[in-house]
Design a protein around this motif. Structure first.
Motif, PDB file in Angstrom:
ATOM      1  N   SER A 178      97.607  17.115  49.265  1.00 51.06           N
ATOM      2  CA  SER A 178      97.634  15.799  48.646  1.00 51.06           C
ATOM      3  C   SER A 178      98.793  14.975  49.205  1.00 51.06           C
ATOM      4  O   SER A 178      99.727  15.500  49.831  1.00 51.06           O
ATOM      5  N   ARG A 179      98.747  13.674  48.964  1.00 54.58           N
ATOM      6  CA  ARG A 179      99.867  12.820  49.363  1.00 54.58           C
ATOM      7  C   ARG A 179     101.038  12.933  48.408  1.00 54.58           C
ATOM      8  O   ARG A 179     102.154  12.551  48.750  1.00 54.58           O
ATOM      9  N   ARG A 180     100.792  13.425  47.221  1.00 48.94           N
ATOM     10  CA  ARG A 180     101.875  13.619  46.261  1.00 48.94           C
ATOM     11  C   ARG A 180     102.722  14.808  46.676  1.00 48.94           C
ATOM     12  O   ARG A 180     102.228  15.771  47.282  1.00 48.94           O
ATOM     13  N   THR A 181     103.975  14.752  46.344  1.00 45.55           N
ATOM     14  CA  THR A 181     104.915  15.811  46.706  1.00 45.55           C
ATOM     15  C   THR A 181     105.508  16.432  45.445  1.00 45.55           C
ATOM     16  O   THR A 181     105.444  15.866  44.350  1.00 45.55           O
ATOM     17  N   ARG A 182     106.093  17.604  45.622  1.00 50.06           N
ATOM     18  CA  ARG A 182     106.810  18.284  44.555  1.00 50.06           C
ATOM     19  C   ARG A 182     108.058  18.915  45.149  1.00 50.06           C
ATOM     20  O   ARG A 182     108.084  19.288  46.325  1.00 50.06           O
ATOM     21  N   PRO A 183     109.118  19.048  44.351  1.00 54.63           N
ATOM     22  CA  PRO A 183     110.338  19.656  44.886  1.00 54.63           C
ATOM     23  C   PRO A 183     110.145  21.139  45.146  1.00 54.63           C
ATOM     24  O   PRO A 183     109.359  21.817  44.476  1.00 54.63           O
ATOM     25  N   THR A 184     110.867  21.628  46.128  1.00 60.73           N
ATOM     26  CA  THR A 184     110.762  23.037  46.469  1.00 60.73           C
ATOM     27  C   THR A 184     112.125  23.545  46.911  1.00 60.73           C
ATOM     28  O   THR A 184     112.933  22.788  47.468  1.00 60.73           O
ATOM     29  N   ARG A 185     112.378  24.811  46.632  1.00 66.05           N
ATOM     30  CA  ARG A 185     113.621  25.434  47.075  1.00 66.05           C
ATOM     31  C   ARG A 185     113.486  26.053  48.456  1.00 66.05           C
ATOM     32  O   ARG A 185     114.491  26.458  49.049  1.00 66.05           O
ATOM     33  N   ARG A 186     112.276  26.119  48.934  1.00 62.44           N
ATOM     34  CA  ARG A 186     112.067  26.661  50.265  1.00 62.44           C
ATOM     35  C   ARG A 186     112.375  25.609  51.318  1.00 62.44           C
ATOM     36  O   ARG A 186     112.440  24.422  51.048  1.00 62.44           O
ATOM     37  N   ARG A 187     112.527  26.077  52.515  1.00 62.81           N
ATOM     38  CA  ARG A 187     112.816  25.185  53.619  1.00 62.81           C
ATOM     39  C   ARG A 187     111.590  24.330  53.919  1.00 62.81           C
ATOM     40  O   ARG A 187     110.481  24.828  54.076  1.00 62.81           O
ATOM     41  N   ALA A 188     111.776  23.026  53.957  1.00 71.26           N
ATOM     42  CA  ALA A 188     110.667  22.099  54.176  1.00 71.26           C
ATOM     43  C   ALA A 188     111.088  21.031  55.176  1.00 71.26           C
ATOM     44  O   ALA A 188     112.278  20.785  55.403  1.00 71.26           O
ATOM     45  N   VAL A 211     117.572  17.835  48.256  1.00 71.57           N
ATOM     46  CA  VAL A 211     116.353  18.309  47.614  1.00 71.57           C
ATOM     47  C   VAL A 211     115.206  18.159  48.601  1.00 71.57           C
ATOM     48  O   VAL A 211     114.917  17.044  49.064  1.00 71.57           O
ATOM     49  N   ALA A 212     114.578  19.274  48.911  1.00 75.00           N
ATOM     50  CA  ALA A 212     113.427  19.259  49.825  1.00 75.00           C
ATOM     51  C   ALA A 212     112.150  19.037  49.028  1.00 75.00           C
ATOM     52  O   ALA A 212     112.086  19.288  47.821  1.00 75.00           O
ATOM     53  N   ALA A 213     111.134  18.552  49.679  1.00 73.72           N
ATOM     54  CA  ALA A 213     109.848  18.268  49.042  1.00 73.72           C
ATOM     55  C   ALA A 213     108.724  18.794  49.915  1.00 73.72           C
ATOM     56  O   ALA A 213     108.826  18.828  51.147  1.00 73.72           O
ATOM     57  N   THR A 214     107.686  19.218  49.274  1.00 80.34           N
ATOM     58  CA  THR A 214     106.491  19.670  49.974  1.00 80.34           C
ATOM     59  C   THR A 214     105.276  19.025  49.338  1.00 80.34           C
ATOM     60  O   THR A 214     105.298  18.647  48.161  1.00 80.34           O
ATOM     61  N   ARG A 215     104.232  18.855  50.110  1.00 77.52           N
ATOM     62  CA  ARG A 215     103.031  18.189  49.607  1.00 77.52           C
ATOM     63  C   ARG A 215     102.256  19.133  48.696  1.00 77.52           C
ATOM     64  O   ARG A 215     102.118  20.324  48.967  1.00 77.52           O
ATOM     65  N   ARG A 216     101.737  18.574  47.614  1.00 76.86           N
ATOM     66  CA  ARG A 216     100.934  19.353  46.679  1.00 76.86           C
ATOM     67  C   ARG A 216      99.580  19.688  47.302  1.00 76.86           C
ATOM     68  O   ARG A 216      99.117  19.017  48.229  1.00 76.86           O
TER      69      ARG A 216
END
Length: 392
Positions: A178-188, A211-216
């Motif tokens: 998706s175009r929406r993102t969510r925060p993640t603790r992994r490397r992004a 704060v890194a983000a990844t796409r949902r």
């Protein structure tokens, strides 16, 4: 003496798990498949090997052992009628009359080069004993027969029972980013600027923590277009149950068409299947009429597909392809749908007929533009549809 007939692992596993299920032991299709695979590795050449193979594959709790032992003994020990040998003093005792003793685990497996699979002989009987006869270990149950019988050949009572199984069939579409993102603790690769600035306010404005983000990910939209013309009438009730289950569980979009396109998503969204089908039947006035395949698919693309319903979606068309439209019009409508949809699955119940070949008409024009072509004439064929929908 002739060798006993070979018994395939599949029917053996189905017969035993069906008997266990009727006795109250929880069994699943996954356990049945696991037992069939195990019987390919450990050939059922004797009762002890078969017992421990079935027990390891099917028993998950110690409390299930009494039921399992009773059913196993009834299936594999109670195969002979004691009256067959009544009055013969030299005949060995029947297997069902022997006390049930749980065998100990075998300390060896059959040699890998044992050859073809053999059926299990009479319990306690050696290869040279007289009176041994061929037996059938597993027979197809009523449910198994209904799974492979065409919907057009079933009675109204059988269809009523089968519609509930069809409604529970899960149509799961593949995931998409998706175009929406969510925060993640992994490397992004993406930095979440908004959350980084918000976190910096707690440290005096210094971005101490990035704060890194990844796409949902979310499942792709599922769209079902069902032909309700006269040629599809033997399958319409079952397919409507499939549409109702997909709308209620998978939030799919449902349309029916004959001479015109009708959207039934709102009517089929209720949980009560009978109420949903009654509302759907009152909405479509052109049921059991002619088939305007190009107008139905083209009307969906023009009125709903370009607005977002078909974009990136998995589209399932349930139709036999018998249409009064020009094949060129059908091909043009399919090309427009092909440019929008992620995947097109066509369900044609006529595909299962012997000698069927989509050589003329609307089906021949649409077939080069579909990703999967399944029959959908029975419950087992609809399970193939579920697998085709889930492919990425």
């Amino acid at each position: 003496m002739a060798e006993p007939p070979a018994v395939a692992p599949g029917p053996l596993a189905v017969g035993l798990t069906t008997a266990l299920h009727r006795a109250g032991l929880p069994t699943t299709p996954q356990r049945t498949a696991r037992l069939a695979r195990a019987l390919q590795l450990v050939l059922p050449v004797d009762r002890t090997a078969l017992y421990w193979t079935c027990r390891v594959a099917l028993v998950t709790d110690h409390a299930q052992l009494p039921v399992f032992d009773a059913v196993f003994s009834a299936v594999f020990d109670g195969r002979l009628d004691p009256a067959d040998r009544r009055g013969d003093p030299t005949a060995p005792p029947s297997a069902g009359a022997r006390p049930r003793v749980r065998p100990s685990p075998p300390d060896h497996r059959p040699p890998p080069g044992a050859g073809e699979q053999r059926a299990i002989g009479l319990p306690g009987a050696e290869d040279g004993e007289e009176g041994q006869r061929d037996v059938v270990l597993a027979a197809a149950s009523t449910e198994e027969r209904l799974r492979h019988t065409s919907f057009a050949e079933l009675t109204d009572e059988e269809l009523a029972g089968l519609r509930e199984l069809v409604r529970r069939l899960v149509l799961s579409t593949p995931q998409r980013r998706s175009r929406r993102t969510r925060p993640t603790r992994r490397r992004a690769d993406r930095l979440d600027l908004r959350r980084t600035v918000r976190a910096a306010q707690r440290s005096g404005g210094d971005p101490v923590r990035l704060v890194a983000a990844t796409r949902r990910t979310q499942p792709r939209r599922l769209v079902l277009l069902c032909d309700v013309s006269g040629s599809m009438e033997p399958y319409t009730r079952v397919y409507l149950s499939l549409l109702q289950g997909a709308v209620a569980v998978a939030r799919a979009e449902a349309f029916v068409f004959s001479t015109r396109l009708t959207r039934l998503t709102r009517q089929l969204a209720v949980r009560d299947p009978d109420q949903a089908l009654a509302r759907a039947g009152a909405t479509g006035p052109d049921w059991a009429g002619g088939t305007r395949l190009a107008e139905g698919i083209g009307g969906f693309v023009a009125g709903h597909g370009r607005r977002g319903l078909a974009r990136g979606a998995v589209v399932v068309v349930l139709s036999d392809g018998w249409a009064t439209d020009d094949p060129e019009d059908v091909a043009a409508a399919m090309r427009r749908l092909r440019r929008l949809a992620h995947r097109i699955v066509w369900v044609n119940p006529r595909k299962a007929a012997p000698g069927y070949a989509p050589l003329v008409g609307g089906m021949a024009a649409a077939l080069p533009l579909v990703d999967a072509f399944v029959s959908g004439h029975s419950l087992a064929a609809l399970e193939q549809l579920a697998a085709a929908v889930a492919e990425p």
